[in-house]
Motif scaffolding. Structure first.
Motif, short mmCIF file in Angstrom:
data_model
loop_
_atom_site.label_atom_id
_atom_site.label_comp_id
_atom_site.label_asym_id
_atom_site.label_seq_id
_atom_site.Cartn_x
_atom_site.Cartn_y
_atom_site.Cartn_z
N TYR A 78 0.84 -1.21 0.00
CA TYR A 78 0.00 0.00 0.00
C TYR A 78 0.87 1.26 0.00
O TYR A 78 0.61 2.22 -0.74
CB TYR A 78 -0.91 -0.02 1.23
CG TYR A 78 -1.53 1.31 1.57
CD1 TYR A 78 -0.97 2.12 2.55
CD2 TYR A 78 -2.65 1.77 0.91
CE1 TYR A 78 -1.52 3.35 2.87
CE2 TYR A 78 -3.21 3.00 1.22
CZ TYR A 78 -2.64 3.78 2.20
OH TYR A 78 -3.19 5.01 2.50
N MET B 250 -9.69 -2.11 -2.30
CA MET B 250 -9.11 -1.31 -3.36
C MET B 250 -9.87 -1.59 -4.65
O MET B 250 -10.49 -2.64 -4.81
CB MET B 250 -7.63 -1.68 -3.53
CG MET B 250 -6.90 -0.92 -4.61
SD MET B 250 -5.28 -1.66 -4.94
CE MET B 250 -5.76 -3.15 -5.82
N TYR C 93 -4.69 2.66 -8.98
CA TYR C 93 -5.22 1.91 -7.85
C TYR C 93 -5.82 2.89 -6.85
O TYR C 93 -5.13 3.77 -6.33
CB TYR C 93 -4.11 1.09 -7.19
CG TYR C 93 -3.50 0.05 -8.11
CD1 TYR C 93 -4.26 -0.99 -8.61
CD2 TYR C 93 -2.16 0.13 -8.48
CE1 TYR C 93 -3.71 -1.94 -9.45
CE2 TYR C 93 -1.59 -0.81 -9.32
CZ TYR C 93 -2.38 -1.84 -9.80
OH TYR C 93 -1.83 -2.78 -10.65
N ASP C 94 -7.12 2.72 -6.60
CA ASP C 94 -7.84 3.65 -5.74
C ASP C 94 -8.21 2.93 -4.44
O ASP C 94 -8.90 1.90 -4.46
CB ASP C 94 -9.11 4.13 -6.45
CG ASP C 94 -9.77 5.29 -5.72
OD1 ASP C 94 -10.68 5.90 -6.31
OD2 ASP C 94 -9.38 5.59 -4.57
N PHE C 95 -7.76 3.46 -3.30
CA PHE C 95 -8.04 2.87 -2.00
C PHE C 95 -9.23 3.52 -1.30
O PHE C 95 -9.34 3.46 -0.07
CB PHE C 95 -6.79 2.96 -1.11
CG PHE C 95 -5.68 2.04 -1.53
CD1 PHE C 95 -4.68 2.49 -2.37
CD2 PHE C 95 -5.65 0.73 -1.10
CE1 PHE C 95 -3.65 1.65 -2.77
CE2 PHE C 95 -4.63 -0.12 -1.49
CZ PHE C 95 -3.63 0.33 -2.33
#
Length: 232
Positions: free
Chosen positions: A37, A79, A91-93
């Motif tokens: 991450y 995610m 990549y969107d958390f």
């Protein structure tokens, strides 16, 4: 020295929310997931694409390991992959942050451990004791799938571990094959497994043996002829 200091300052910093540091394991991350991450966050904050090959080189693991971890994060709804048009994907958390804000998966440090979590720990502890080492992140993920996806009974897991060790096969794949085979044969308890084993060995239960002996005694008794009075 000045050049090194300049390069150090130009490298910048990567920040992380304290809530993630405190609750990352409750949310489904392990230590390697947390590092992954951070690497993704660092690269994307710099405007670079978080390429799995680049991250694998930084973390000294294979590219497949990184890809598997990314897929696991998506499956756990931590995610998602967002398209940026001609600039590729990102990549969107956001799902992770939403879960933190809603308090999902978070518990106080002194909270009582649930029965399900205790069972997982016992299975992991049994595996580590039999393997003689700590489980790898991928192995821990496999054990989690036994609980969450396959819904194997913890008692059956421990029994399968013992079966594998007895056959000198300390492998999660071998243990899983045993569990799948038992599930296919509808063996849902250790007692059912034991009975199945004894049937294969031709073991006859004592109660059945007594019935057979009683039948044999009856068969050995002499047959007494029956006469009619008219025949005398």
């Amino acid at each position: 020295m000045e050049d090194r200091l300049k390069a150090f300052l130009q490298a910048g910093q990567t920040s992380i929310d304290n809530a993630i540091l405190v609750h990352y394991q409750d949310l489904g991350f392990d230590n390697d997931d947390l590092v992954l991450y951070l690497q993704i966050t660092r690269l994307q904050d710099q405007g670079d694409q978080a390429n799995p090959a680049v991250i694998a080189h930084l973390m000294k693991v294979t590219e497949k390991t990184i890809i598997d971890r990314l897929k696991a994060m998506i499956d756990k709804n931590l995610m998602e992959v967002v398209s940026q048009g001609g600039q590729g994907e990102k990549y969107d958390f956001l799902p992770l942050y939403d879960r933190l804000l809603q308090g999902k998966g978070m518990r106080p440090a002194n909270d009582v451990v649930s029965i399900g979590e205790k069972s997982r720990r016992e299975v992991v502890r049994t595996l580590q004791g039999e393997f003689g080492r700590n489980l790898s992140p991928l192995e821990l993920q496999t054990v989690a799938q036994w609980f969450d996806q396959d819904h194997f009974d913890p008692n059956m897991m421990v029994l399968a571990i013992q079966e594998a060790v007895a056959n000198n096969a300390r492998s999660l794949r071998y243990i899983e094959a045993i569990l799948v085979n038992w599930q296919r044969e509808n063996l849902t308890s250790p007692q059912a497994v034991q009975i199945s084993r004894e049937k294969r060995r031709g073991v006859v239960y004592q109660t059945q043996g007594r019935d057979d002996q009683a039948n044999k005694k009856q068969a050995k008794q002499p047959i007494v002829p029956t006469f009619k009075l008219d025949d005398l």
